[in-house]
Write an enzyme that holds these catalytic residues in place. Structure first.
Site, PDB file in Angstrom:
ATOM      1  N   TYR A  37     -12.592  -1.059  12.758  1.00 15.46           N
ATOM      2  CA  TYR A  37     -13.038   0.095  11.983  1.00 15.46           C
ATOM      3  C   TYR A  37     -14.479   0.488  12.260  1.00 15.46           C
ATOM      4  CZ  TYR A  37      -8.679  -0.067   9.463  1.00 15.46           C
ATOM      5  OH  TYR A  37      -7.347  -0.024   9.161  1.00 15.46           O
ATOM      6  N   GLU A  54      -4.707  -1.853  14.117  1.00 16.27           N
ATOM      7  CA  GLU A  54      -5.229  -0.830  13.186  1.00 16.27           C
ATOM      8  C   GLU A  54      -6.516  -0.256  13.736  1.00 16.27           C
ATOM      9  OE1 GLU A  54      -5.876  -2.147   9.124  1.00 16.27           O
ATOM     10  OE2 GLU A  54      -3.936  -3.163   9.079  1.00 16.27           O
ATOM     11  N   GLU A  88      -5.398   1.897  -1.389  1.00 18.16           N
ATOM     12  CA  GLU A  88      -6.414   1.150  -0.628  1.00 18.16           C
ATOM     13  C   GLU A  88      -7.000  -0.006  -1.454  1.00 18.16           C
ATOM     14  OE1 GLU A  88      -7.018   0.972   2.459  1.00 18.16           O
ATOM     15  OE2 GLU A  88      -8.861  -0.180   2.325  1.00 18.16           O
ATOM     16  N   TRP A  89      -6.129  -0.928  -1.863  1.00 20.50           N
ATOM     17  CA  TRP A  89      -6.552  -2.165  -2.521  1.00 20.50           C
ATOM     18  C   TRP A  89      -7.553  -1.891  -3.648  1.00 20.50           C
ATOM     19  CZ3 TRP A  89      -2.811  -5.030  -0.805  1.00 20.50           C
ATOM     20  CH2 TRP A  89      -2.381  -4.900   0.507  1.00 20.50           C
ATOM     21  N   ARG A 134       3.994   0.341  12.556  1.00 26.24           N
ATOM     22  CA  ARG A 134       3.714  -0.994  12.037  1.00 26.24           C
ATOM     23  C   ARG A 134       3.981  -1.018  10.537  1.00 26.24           C
ATOM     24  NH1 ARG A 134      -1.931  -4.133  11.100  1.00 26.24           N
ATOM     25  NH2 ARG A 134      -0.954  -6.005  10.287  1.00 26.24           N
ATOM     26  N   GLN A 136       0.796  -1.222   0.000  1.00 25.97           N
ATOM     27  CA  GLN A 136       0.000   0.000   0.000  1.00 25.97           C
ATOM     28  C   GLN A 136       0.831   1.275   0.000  1.00 25.97           C
ATOM     29  OE1 GLN A 136      -2.614  -1.804   3.270  1.00 25.97           O
ATOM     30  NE2 GLN A 136      -3.999  -0.396   2.262  1.00 25.97           N
ATOM     31  N   HIS A 177       1.230  -9.509   4.573  1.00 27.90           N
ATOM     32  CA  HIS A 177       0.084  -8.603   4.455  1.00 27.90           C
ATOM     33  C   HIS A 177      -0.501  -8.728   3.041  1.00 27.90           C
ATOM     34  CE1 HIS A 177      -1.728  -4.858   6.471  1.00 27.90           C
ATOM     35  NE2 HIS A 177      -2.411  -5.023   5.366  1.00 27.90           N
ATOM     36  N   ASN A 198      -1.848 -10.639   8.483  1.00 30.71           N
ATOM     37  CA  ASN A 198      -2.788  -9.542   8.634  1.00 30.71           C
ATOM     38  C   ASN A 198      -4.168  -9.953   8.144  1.00 30.71           C
ATOM     39  OD1 ASN A 198      -3.414  -6.592   9.046  1.00 30.71           O
ATOM     40  ND2 ASN A 198      -4.042  -6.867   6.919  1.00 30.71           N
ATOM     41  N   GLU A 199      -5.174  -9.761   8.976  1.00 30.79           N
ATOM     42  CA  GLU A 199      -6.576  -9.948   8.598  1.00 30.79           C
ATOM     43  C   GLU A 199      -6.838 -11.202   7.774  1.00 30.79           C
ATOM     44  OE1 GLU A 199      -8.210  -6.380   6.889  1.00 30.79           O
ATOM     45  OE2 GLU A 199      -7.803  -5.207   8.679  1.00 30.79           O
ATOM     46  N   TRP A 258      -4.352   3.555  11.716  1.00 30.73           N
ATOM     47  CA  TRP A 258      -4.263   3.353  10.271  1.00 30.73           C
ATOM     48  C   TRP A 258      -4.801   4.603   9.603  1.00 30.73           C
ATOM     49  CZ3 TRP A 258      -2.036  -0.360   7.311  1.00 30.73           C
ATOM     50  CH2 TRP A 258      -2.214  -0.201   5.923  1.00 30.73           C
ATOM     51  N   PHE A 309      -7.005   7.325   4.061  1.00 34.37           N
ATOM     52  CA  PHE A 309      -7.037   6.945   5.476  1.00 34.37           C
ATOM     53  C   PHE A 309      -5.968   7.658   6.298  1.00 34.37           C
ATOM     54  CE2 PHE A 309      -9.888   3.336   6.367  1.00 34.37           C
ATOM     55  CZ  PHE A 309     -10.281   2.955   5.095  1.00 34.37           C
ATOM     56  N   ASN A 346      -7.725  -5.166  14.406  1.00 31.73           N
ATOM     57  CA  ASN A 346      -7.942  -4.032  13.507  1.00 31.73           C
ATOM     58  C   ASN A 346      -9.426  -3.706  13.603  1.00 31.73           C
ATOM     59  OD1 ASN A 346      -5.342  -4.671  12.752  1.00 31.73           O
ATOM     60  ND2 ASN A 346      -5.838  -5.214  10.645  1.00 31.73           N
TER      61      ASN A 346
END
Ligand SMILES: *[C@@H]1O[C@H](CO)[C@@H](O)[C@H](O)[C@H]1NC(C)=O
Ligand SMILES: *[C@@H]1O[C@H](CO)[C@@H](O)[C@H](O)[C@H]1NC(C)=O
Length: 525
Positions: free
Chosen positions: A347, A419, A476-477, A111, A54, A157, A202-203, A469, A485, A345
């Site tokens: 949100y 995050e 952002e993907w 991070r 990213q 990630h 990650n996630e 984050w 962000f 993480n």
């Protein structure tokens, strides 16, 4: 959301803090008049976060090989908002400039993730190691440490080396386990003396579900009934297989970290999970209430129960049946207690709505959870406030509730907020001027720090650090550069210049009060 009503909010913060007792058996919270670093337990780390793909850019520099994300965004530009991460924020060249921003914030930690294909361009050591790639992370980590910034490093990630994807389907195959072990062992041995805090994955929920069930993220696989753009894949099957291989890879990497890496002694390792919190869609419907636990099992327990208790949640096994692979006894033993902390993480939150009549001809992860997740409840009330440019609803209370839930269910583990942040899409109004006046992000940050403080100081949850984050806007993907962000604005039209946002000013002020951990002598902690 209107312009912040500061005097009122200030009073609110003040009252909340005066009411929080310092507890003898939980974390010790100093009494302060307003919310700041000084209100948190001594030694608490505050940082910002990033991920290699990213931010780094420089995708072809120093022999870096492509990852599934490079291939995906080049092949299906439309599925990445027409963008790709080739340039990102050019962190690869500008990390020193960004470390100055971290210093400017008075932050304590950062991070980052390592790009697998920057270390092993073709995924495996025998096919070559990029010395320059290895050196880049040394330089970056050294520069962080020199500036009193504690690194938290994510091993994976989402950027599977493309060659491994081509060779055997990446995480769909058990072959990934030995290749991931080799890569993880390599980075532990290389950086383990400098880096004491690690995240293996990650996630995993997003990786498996979005990548192999919904087809929204690389490698973009799913059944057509889930997403017409998927050329290949099988929803309701592959995501479980991918997570199974990922969890075994995690357990093996942790085993190496704890038993075979001399340099890693004294370090900690865990997974960064990405749960939402849930409220009942209709609080008069007991089925909706019950669906909350199932939503949490599917979204978080899938990978968290497994690494704490050694197996998938019973509710998942009951519903998914033969489509959920099984672990051997030996694998379970390695998985159990395979995390030193729980990375979270957080949100946003959702209303959980019970699904009575699933359609067995169209299996999917979401349907297996026997729920749908709604932004509004049965009365049409939103889960939180949602500014028009916001990516998700703002529901800070959900963070506190989630943390308490984890404390109670998983025997009071150490938790790291890996995050937390606010995304916005400014569309055609996007400009430095508008983007830096991010009052909504400032409020988001304030509210979540307050909610975090309540979780720690009133509910006694053992959270030890917080990473916002993100440091800067970034790639952002599937939303490309449209979703921002960052605490710092990136001017993509003007040589990627960085601009301080209002949220950064707030974080900086918050962190300027109290004593940063780097100024505390070790024996005082
Ligand atoms: C929180 O977790 C850390 C790391 O496991 C531990 O050292 C500390 O004693 C815990 N604090 C509380 C208040 O439980
Ligand atoms: C763009 O920014 C970089 C990094 O700050 C700088 O080295 C370079 O000279 C700038 N280029 C232009 C054309 O301004």
């Amino acid at each position: 959301m209107g312009f912040p009503k500061l005097p009122l909010l200030g009073l609110f913060l003040l009252l909340a803090i005066l009411n929080s007792p310092a507890s003898a058996d939980g974390p010790i919270c100093p009494q302060t008049e307003t919310l700041s670093r000084a209100s948190f337990p001594k030694g608490f780390l505050f940082g910002t976060a990033s991920a290699a793909f990213q931010v780094e850019g420089a995708v072809e520099e120093a022999c870096r090989g492509p990852s599934v994300w490079d291939i995906y965004c080049r092949k299906y530009a439309f599925r990445c908002s027409g963008d790709n991460g080739d340039v990102a924020t050019d962190f690869y060249h500008r990390y020193k400039e960004d470390i100055k921003l971290m210093k400017n914030l008075n932050s304590d930690a950062f991070r980052l993730s390592i790009s697998w294909s920057r270390i092993f361009p073709h995924g495996r050591k025998e096919k070559g190691v990029s010395k320059a790639g290895v050196q880049f992370y040394h330089d970056l980590i050294d520069e962080l440490i020199k500036n009193d910034l504690t690194p938290l490093v994510t091993v994976f990630h989402w950027d599977t080396p493309s060659d491994l994807e081509d060779e055997y389907g990446g995480f769909l195959s058990q072959n990934i386990v030995k290749d991931f072990m080799e890569y993880a062992e390599f980075v532990f041995n290389e950086y383990g003396d400098k880096v004491k805090n690690w995240v293996t994955f990650n996630e995993p929920w997003v990786f498996s579900r979005a990548g192999y069930d919904e087809g929204k993220k690389a490698p973009g696989r799913c059944s057509k009934y889930q997403n017409e753009f998927c050329d290949d894949g099988r929803s309701g099957y592959e995501a479980y297989l991918v997570s199974h291989n990922l969890l075994i890879s995690h357990a093996e990497a942790v085993y190496i970290f704890r038993n075979k890496c001399e340099k890693c002694k004294g370090g900690k390792i865990g997974i960064a999970h990405s749960p939402a919190w849930f409220e009942p869609h209709d609080f008069n419907d007991a089925q909706d209430g019950a669906s909350i636990e199932r939503s949490l099992d599917f979204m978080m327990g899938w990978h968290l129960d497994t690494t704490m208790f050694g197996d998938y949640p019973q509710r998942m096994k009951d519903v998914v049946g033969h489509r959920l692979p099984r672990f051997s006894r030996e694998q379970m033993a390695k998985l159990k207690n395979s995390a030193d902390f729980v990375g979270i993480n957080y949100y946003s939150s959702r209303f959980s709505n019970y699904v009575e009549k699933p359609d067995p001809s169209k299996p999917s992860w979401m349907q297996d959870a026997l729920t749908t997740w709604e932004e509004k409840n049965v009365f049409g009330v939103s889960i939180g406030s949602k500014p028009t440019t916001g990516a998700l609803e703002v529901y800070s209370r959900g963070l506190r509730k989630l943390l308490k839930y984890i404390k109670d269910k998983y025997n009071n583990p150490e938790i790291v907020i890996t995050e937390n942040g606010y995304g916005e899409h400014l569309e055609d109004k996007d400009s430095v001027e508008l983007g830096t006046k991010d009052y909504n992000r400032r409020i988001y940050l304030m509210r979540h720090l307050l909610s975090l403080h309540e979780a720690i100081c009133e509910d006694g949850v053992n959270v030890t650090s917080y990473f916002h984050w993100a440091l800067t806007d970034n790639f952002e993907w599937q939303n490309g550069y449209k979703h921002r962000f960052g605490l710092y604005y990136i001017d993509y039209k003007n040589n990627l210049t960085r601009h301080e946002k209002e949220s950064a000013k707030y974080y900086k002020h918050f962190l300027s009060q109290g004593t940063p951990p780097s100024k505390i002598k070790k024996d005082e902690l």
